[in-house]
Motif scaffolding. Structure first.
Motif, PDB file in Angstrom:
ATOM      1  N   LYS A 172       0.826  -1.203   0.000  1.00 46.59           N
ATOM      2  CA  LYS A 172       0.000   0.000   0.000  1.00 46.59           C
ATOM      3  C   LYS A 172       0.865   1.259   0.000  1.00 46.59           C
ATOM      4  O   LYS A 172       0.584   2.215  -0.734  1.00 46.59           O
ATOM      5  N   ALA A 173       1.903   1.262   0.831  1.00 45.62           N
ATOM      6  CA  ALA A 173       2.796   2.422   0.865  1.00 45.62           C
ATOM      7  C   ALA A 173       3.537   2.572  -0.454  1.00 45.62           C
ATOM      8  O   ALA A 173       3.770   3.697  -0.919  1.00 45.62           O
ATOM      9  N   GLY A 174       3.903   1.440  -1.081  1.00 45.67           N
ATOM     10  CA  GLY A 174       4.578   1.492  -2.370  1.00 45.67           C
ATOM     11  C   GLY A 174       3.697   2.096  -3.451  1.00 45.67           C
ATOM     12  O   GLY A 174       4.134   2.955  -4.227  1.00 45.67           O
ATOM     13  N   ILE A 175       2.435   1.664  -3.505  1.00 38.01           N
ATOM     14  CA  ILE A 175       1.497   2.205  -4.489  1.00 38.01           C
ATOM     15  C   ILE A 175       1.248   3.685  -4.225  1.00 38.01           C
ATOM     16  O   ILE A 175       1.187   4.505  -5.156  1.00 38.01           O
ATOM     17  N   PHE A 176       1.112   4.044  -2.950  1.00 39.56           N
ATOM     18  CA  PHE A 176       0.898   5.449  -2.592  1.00 39.56           C
ATOM     19  C   PHE A 176       2.092   6.304  -3.023  1.00 39.56           C
ATOM     20  O   PHE A 176       1.911   7.404  -3.568  1.00 39.56           O
ATOM     21  N   ALA A 177       3.311   5.808  -2.803  1.00 39.04           N
ATOM     22  CA  ALA A 177       4.514   6.563  -3.163  1.00 39.04           C
ATOM     23  C   ALA A 177       4.575   6.808  -4.670  1.00 39.04           C
ATOM     24  O   ALA A 177       4.891   7.914  -5.120  1.00 39.04           O
ATOM     25  N   ILE A 178       4.266   5.773  -5.453  1.00 45.88           N
ATOM     26  CA  ILE A 178       4.286   5.920  -6.915  1.00 45.88           C
ATOM     27  C   ILE A 178       3.236   6.932  -7.356  1.00 45.88           C
ATOM     28  O   ILE A 178       3.487   7.793  -8.214  1.00 45.88           O
ATOM     29  N   ALA A 179       2.055   6.839  -6.769  1.00 46.01           N
ATOM     30  CA  ALA A 179       0.964   7.739  -7.149  1.00 46.01           C
ATOM     31  C   ALA A 179       1.320   9.195  -6.832  1.00 46.01           C
ATOM     32  O   ALA A 179       1.116  10.091  -7.665  1.00 46.01           O
TER      33      ALA A 179
END
Length: 222
Positions: A172-179
């Motif tokens: 979730k944090a990875g997807i948030f960072a990319i977004a």
């Protein structure tokens, strides 16, 4: 005071001394050129160059120590900032040392493993730098164009590898960072001067806040 605290105390003393020494050595060449040989671009050019550099990398002054401290600890930060190439060499080496040792980032043991990884990468870097200085140009000139073009992908590959290692632990944090990084990259394009440092600053601290919120939810749910 335990052994680790004694270690950190000594690291702080040595680290501060070497950072001050590195600062003096960095300033010494332009000082010699200015006052020894009389070559000086003028205060206006110096201020303009300083502002230009700060606008590009000023955000890293705040984001990098906070981002990397859990991985490499205090000693690793001193070594990494003094030797340079923190993102594309030191941090990947520190992450590999953590993964290989099995210790977690943010712990005393993990910080020591990260420091060892950085130390090894510095010595390896020195050896390969010496090889590159004496034989690199002749070797590179003999390589095909397709291979030299591929070398430009090394840094993006390192960034991707480091990101993937941490994103797997917290998708979730990875997807948030990319977004956030993608949105900020598009948003900065509309700002006069396109201050790219804003992308790093917002992405790092927004992801930290998001990860902290996720961790709080996990703790509250237990």
């Amino acid at each position: 005071m335990n052994v680790y605290d004694e270690y950190i105390k000594d690291v702080t003393k040595i680290g501060r001394f070497t950072m001050i020494l590195g600062l003096i050595v960095s300033i010494l060449p332009p000082a010699v050129m200015t006052w020894g040989f009389g070559f000086n671009p003028g205060i206006g050019a110096i201020i303009a160059g300083a502002i230009s550099q700060i606008s590009v990398s000023g955000a890293f002054y705040f984001s990098e120590p906070i981002s990397y401290f859990p991985i490499v600890g205090r000693a690793g930060l001193y070594m990494g900032f003094l030797s340079g190439n923190l993102v594309n060499m030191r941090i990947p080496a520190a992450v590999s040392a953590l993964e290989g040792s099995g210790y977690k980032s943010g712990t005393d043991e993990g910080a020591i493993m990260g420091t060892i990884g950085i130390g090894v990468s510095i010595w390896v870097g020195i050896i390969f730098l010496l090889l590159a200085v004496f034989a690199g140009q002749s070797v590179l000139s003999a390589l095909p164009q397709s291979f030299t073009t591929m070398l430009s992908l090394i840094i993006p590959a390192l960034f991707g590898g480091v990101f993937a290692q941490f994103a797997i632990k917290s998708p979730k944090a990875g997807i948030f960072a990319i977004a956030v990084a993608y949105i900020m990259t598009k948003a900065v394009a509309f700002i006069p001067g396109q201050p790219s440092f804003i992308v790093t600053l917002v992405s790092v601290f927004a992801t930290i806040a998001f990860a902290k919120k996720q961790l709080s939810k996990q703790i509250d749910g237990k």
